[in-house]
Motif scaffolding. Structure first.
Motif, PDB file in Angstrom:
ATOM      1  N   GLY A 121       0.797  -1.222   0.000  1.00  0.00           N
ATOM      2  CA  GLY A 121       0.000   0.000   0.000  1.00  0.00           C
ATOM      3  C   GLY A 121       0.825   1.265   0.000  1.00  0.00           C
ATOM      4  N   LYS A 122       1.889   1.279   0.808  1.00  0.00           N
ATOM      5  CA  LYS A 122       2.730   2.483   0.856  1.00  0.00           C
ATOM      6  C   LYS A 122       3.422   2.709  -0.486  1.00  0.00           C
ATOM      7  N   GLN A 123       3.967   1.644  -1.053  1.00  0.00           N
ATOM      8  CA  GLN A 123       4.626   1.769  -2.354  1.00  0.00           C
ATOM      9  C   GLN A 123       3.634   2.234  -3.415  1.00  0.00           C
ATOM     10  N   ALA A 124       2.436   1.678  -3.388  1.00  0.00           N
ATOM     11  CA  ALA A 124       1.427   2.035  -4.389  1.00  0.00           C
ATOM     12  C   ALA A 124       0.981   3.483  -4.248  1.00  0.00           C
ATOM     13  N   PHE A 125       0.862   3.954  -3.004  1.00  0.00           N
ATOM     14  CA  PHE A 125       0.430   5.333  -2.792  1.00  0.00           C
ATOM     15  C   PHE A 125       1.361   6.312  -3.489  1.00  0.00           C
ATOM     16  N   TYR A 126       2.662   6.170  -3.261  1.00  0.00           N
ATOM     17  CA  TYR A 126       3.603   7.109  -3.871  1.00  0.00           C
ATOM     18  C   TYR A 126       3.769   6.875  -5.367  1.00  0.00           C
TER      19      TYR A 126
END
Length: 257
Positions: free
Chosen positions: A207-212
Motif C-alpha cells: 500500500g505504501k509503495q502504491a500510494f507514492y
C-alpha cells in the motif's frame, strides 16, 4: 563524537530521536546520514512494523546546519542537498509507515522532514514554516515535500513570506494529521503506530509503495496501475487470509506475505 540520533525499538515500533537539542536539532550532514542509515536498517528488519521520528528539546528541527552551507564550493553544496534528498526519499522508500512526532517548531528542512513522513502528529506549541527567503536561501528542496502536502497556494504563502503557521493551521492545511496535548503526544504517537502495526506487514508494504507510485499520475494511468496492484494484492496469502477471516467473523492471522 556521540551519535546525532538515538535509535531504539519497542513493541514493534522503531524510534529515531534527533538528539542535538542545544543546537535546535539541525539537519547536519552527519545527522541526515545517520537517519538514512537507521531508516534503512529498520526497513530491512521484519520485526519493525512502523517507525517514529521525534526529537529531544524544545525544537523539533530548525532545518539545515547553516554553518555547513557557507564558504563552500558548488560541488560541496550539491553534495549536502544530495544527502538531504536521499534521506527524504528513504523515508518514503522503506516499507514501514513513518510517523513524525513533533513536539516543537519544525522549519525549513525540518518542515520538509515532517511533510515527507507518511503521518505526523504535533503538540500545540509546534509551528511550521519555510523561512529561507528571509536569509536569501529560498527553501527549494523543502518546497518539494511541502507543496505536495498542502497544495500550491498555501505552499507559496509559506515560501514567499517566510512566515510560520501554528499546529492547528498545519492540521487544517494537511501538513500534519492532528494536534494533541503536549503531555499526550508520545502516547498518541505510539497509539497511532500500534494501530497501523495491526495490519499485515506485506499489505502495508504494498500500500505504501502504491500510494507514492500513483499520487502524481494522471487519473486514468493511476487507475490502470492501481487496478493491477490491487489484483496482485488480492492474490497474496495475507489478503486471502484477511478476506476469509472477515467472512468467517474471526481475527486474521497474518503471515507477512
Amino acid at each position: 563524537m556521540d551519535s546525532c540520533i538515538l535509535v531504539e525499538q519497542k513493541d514493534g515500533i522503531g524510534y529515531l530521536t534527533l538528539n542535538r537539542p542545544e543546537q535546535r536539532n539541525p539537519l547536519s550532514v552527519t545527522m541526515m546520514t545517520e537517519l538514512t542509515e537507521a531508516l534503512r536498517a529498520f526497513g530491512a528488519d521484519g520485526a519493525v512494523a512502523t517507525v517514529v521520528i521525534r526529537a529531544e528539546g524544545k525544537v523539533f528541527s530548525a532545518g539545515h546546519d547553516l554553518s555547513e552551507l557557507v564558504d563552500r564550493t558548488l560541488d560541496d553544496e550539491r553534495a549536502i542537498f544530495g544527502v538531504c534528498t536521499e534521506l527524504m526519499e528513504t523515508i518514503q522508500r522503506i516499507p514501514q509507515p513513518v510517523l513524525a512526532s513533533v513536539q516543537g517548531p519544525a522549519v525549513a528542512a525540518g518542515c520538509q522532514l515532517v511533510a515527507t513522513c507518511d503521518l505526523a502528529v504535533a503538540a500545540p506549541r509546534a509551528v511550521f514554516g519555510t523561512p529561507g527567503v528571509k536569509i536569501g536561501l529560498f527553501c527549494s528542496t523543502p518546497m518539494v515535500a511541502v507543496s505536495r502536502a498542502i497544495g500550491r497556494k498555501r505552499a507559496m504563502q509559506l515560501l514567499l513570506t517566510g512566515a510560520t503557521i501554528d499546529a492547528e493551521t498545519a492540521a487544517d492545511w494537511g501538513l500534519i494529521n492532528e494536534v494533541v496535548a503536549a503531555d499526550a503526544l508520545a502516547e498518541r504517537t505510539a497509539e497511532l503506530a500500534a494501530a497501523i502495526a495491526n495490519a499485515s506487514s506485506s499489505t502495508l508494504r504494498i500500500g505504501k509503495q502504491a500510494f507514492y507510485q500513483q499520487i502524481d499520475l494522471p487519473q486514468a494511468a493511476a487507475y490502470e496501475q492501481m487496478g493491477e496492484v490491487m489484483a496482485t494484492n488480492a492474490m497474496t496469502c495475507d489478503a486471502q487470509e484477511g478476506m476469509h477471516a472477515f467472512l468467517e467473523k474471526r481475527p486474521p492471522v497474518w503471515q507477512g506475505r
